[in-house]
Motif scaffolding. Structure first.
Motif, PDB file in Angstrom:
ATOM      1  N   GLY A   1      66.378  73.463  98.345  1.00 55.69           N
ATOM      2  CA  GLY A   1      65.326  74.101  97.884  1.00 55.69           C
ATOM      3  C   GLY A   1      64.790  73.745  96.571  1.00 55.69           C
ATOM      4  O   GLY A   1      63.534  73.552  96.199  1.00 55.69           O
ATOM      5  N   GLU A   2      65.798  73.739  95.552  1.00 48.99           N
ATOM      6  CA  GLU A   2      65.413  73.510  94.229  1.00 48.99           C
ATOM      7  C   GLU A   2      64.827  71.875  94.142  1.00 48.99           C
ATOM      8  O   GLU A   2      63.805  71.692  93.392  1.00 48.99           O
ATOM      9  N   THR A   3      65.183  71.030  94.932  1.00 47.18           N
ATOM     10  CA  THR A   3      64.737  69.727  94.742  1.00 47.18           C
ATOM     11  C   THR A   3      63.469  69.764  95.287  1.00 47.18           C
ATOM     12  O   THR A   3      62.332  69.058  94.787  1.00 47.18           O
ATOM     13  N   LEU A   4      63.007  70.255  96.282  1.00 45.07           N
ATOM     14  CA  LEU A   4      61.634  70.400  97.037  1.00 45.07           C
ATOM     15  C   LEU A   4      60.871  71.121  95.886  1.00 45.07           C
ATOM     16  O   LEU A   4      59.617  70.477  95.811  1.00 45.07           O
ATOM     17  N   ALA A   5      61.268  72.114  95.520  1.00 51.83           N
ATOM     18  CA  ALA A   5      60.393  72.954  94.424  1.00 51.83           C
ATOM     19  C   ALA A   5      60.015  72.099  93.114  1.00 51.83           C
ATOM     20  O   ALA A   5      59.051  72.107  92.813  1.00 51.83           O
ATOM     21  N   ALA A   6      61.068  71.267  92.681  1.00 52.60           N
ATOM     22  CA  ALA A   6      60.695  70.438  91.628  1.00 52.60           C
ATOM     23  C   ALA A   6      59.941  69.359  92.024  1.00 52.60           C
ATOM     24  O   ALA A   6      58.975  68.842  91.376  1.00 52.60           O
ATOM     25  N   LEU A   7      60.020  68.839  93.472  1.00 52.24           N
ATOM     26  CA  LEU A   7      59.343  67.588  93.862  1.00 52.24           C
ATOM     27  C   LEU A   7      57.629  67.974  93.755  1.00 52.24           C
ATOM     28  O   LEU A   7      56.821  67.264  93.304  1.00 52.24           O
ATOM     29  N   PHE A   8      57.499  69.371  94.212  1.00 57.21           N
ATOM     30  CA  PHE A   8      55.917  69.495  94.219  1.00 57.21           C
ATOM     31  C   PHE A   8      55.553  70.232  92.824  1.00 57.21           C
ATOM     32  O   PHE A   8      54.443  70.556  92.956  1.00 57.21           O
ATOM     33  N   SER A   9      56.694  70.045  91.868  1.00 55.03           N
ATOM     34  CA  SER A   9      56.065  70.430  90.424  1.00 55.03           C
ATOM     35  C   SER A   9      55.503  69.259  89.952  1.00 55.03           C
ATOM     36  O   SER A   9      55.032  69.145  88.796  1.00 55.03           O
ATOM     37  N   LEU A  10      55.886  68.033  90.411  1.00 52.68           N
ATOM     38  CA  LEU A  10      55.519  66.834  89.724  1.00 52.68           C
ATOM     39  C   LEU A  10      53.992  66.628  89.664  1.00 52.68           C
ATOM     40  O   LEU A  10      53.157  67.203  90.780  1.00 52.68           O
TER      41      LEU A  10
END
Length: 303
Positions: free
Chosen positions: A185-194
């Protein structure tokens, strides 16, 4: 770390599932404007910050209207519901959604030897192709190998914490990559914060997630620290991965079910993708501690 954080409009389907729930939590924590699409009759409640749309997944027109102005559609459905992705993908194309995360969340679908042995790996490809053929959205696939908490609870890494039994594939020394549900979850959320120029580098590609690069012996060592035990307190046996592979080819149902977990720990079958792992420093995420995860599981499973 990313130079600037971007907030996106994200819709998730399957937000109350095993992987969907931690993805939803992470999206909210990252500040994304999050919408949940759920079926009629669902009794699940969501935080007040979440917009909820209720619809049968086959209603393309309603779903398309719900997806207007959305940047991302995340499909976190169970493997038994893969076909439900088809109308959702079509609706996303009608609505012009730029990014779709299809139901992947598993082992590496690009690895030829793994694909040759695991039929389920090939089942996922048509949905990615549909996204490409529609020519509107781009897909981003998630590779995370079997989830740590889920697998440890069921003893699928060969380690039964409650009964203190460890079954090593071969010698138990082969390292592979493993991801917690929280880190997915954290990685997906961070990815879409790029920023868009950074996110666009991942279009129609797989992104490789990771919490721990570890062997079965590493997991057992952590479990022993968490339970304050030694090897003398455990029953440890070995099984040949070649034997598991041979039995699975003989179509024994239970052997085929366990084949994926054996191949994660067999060298040359894609379990080790450490050279491909996403840049966590760029995503702004710090590392996890295996002992902390194992301690939490011990309190849950052994207490």
């Amino acid at each position: 770390m990313a130079s600037s954080k971007q907030i996106r409009n994200v819709t998730i389907v399957g937000a109350n599932g095993t992987v969907g729930a931690p993805i939803l939590s992470a999206l909210l924590a990252a500040g994304h404007k999050t919408t949940v699409l759920t079926r009629p009759g669902s009794t699940k409640t969501f935080p007040s910050a979440v917009m909820v749309h209720v619809s049968d997944y086959s209603d393309e027109n309603f779903i398309s209207s719900s997806l207007m102005d959305q940047d991302v559609l995340i499909l976190a459905l169970a493997f038994t519901a893969y076909d439900a992705q088809v109308p959702l993908i079509k609706a996303a194309a009608k609505a012009g959604v730029p990014y779709i995360v299809p139901c992947e969340f598993g082992s590496d679908p690009t690895h030829p030897k793994l694909n040759a042995e695991i039929e389920l790996m090939n089942v996922k490809a048509p949905y990615r192709k549909l996204i490409e053929d529609l020519g509107v959205s781009s897909w981003i696939g998630v590779v995370n190998n079997p989830w740590v908490e889920f697998s440890m609870r069921l003893g699928l890494y060969g380690i039964d914490m409650k009964r203190r039994i460890a079954t090593f594939y071969d010698e138990g020394n082969t390292k592979a990559n493993f991801t917690t549900l929280k880190r997915v979850g954290e990685t997906l959320a961070a990815l879409f914060s790029l920023p868009e120029d950074e996110l666009a580098k991942h279009t129609n590609e797989f992104v490789y997630f990771n919490s721990f690069y570890a062997s079965q012996r590493d997991f057992l060592a952590s479990a022993m620290r968490a339970t304050d035990t030694t090897e003398e307190d455990w029953t440890i046996t070995n099984i040949s991965t070649d034997k598991v592979l041979q039995d699975a080819r003989g179509a024994d149902p239970s052997a085929r079910m366990m084949l994926l977990f054996a191949l994660v720990f067999k060298e040359g079958y894609g379990g080790d993708y450490n050279s491909k792992v996403v840049d966590y420093e760029k995503l702004g995420l710090v590392g996890e501690e295996l002992d902390a995860v194992m301690k939490s599981l011990t309190q849950e499973l052994v207490a």
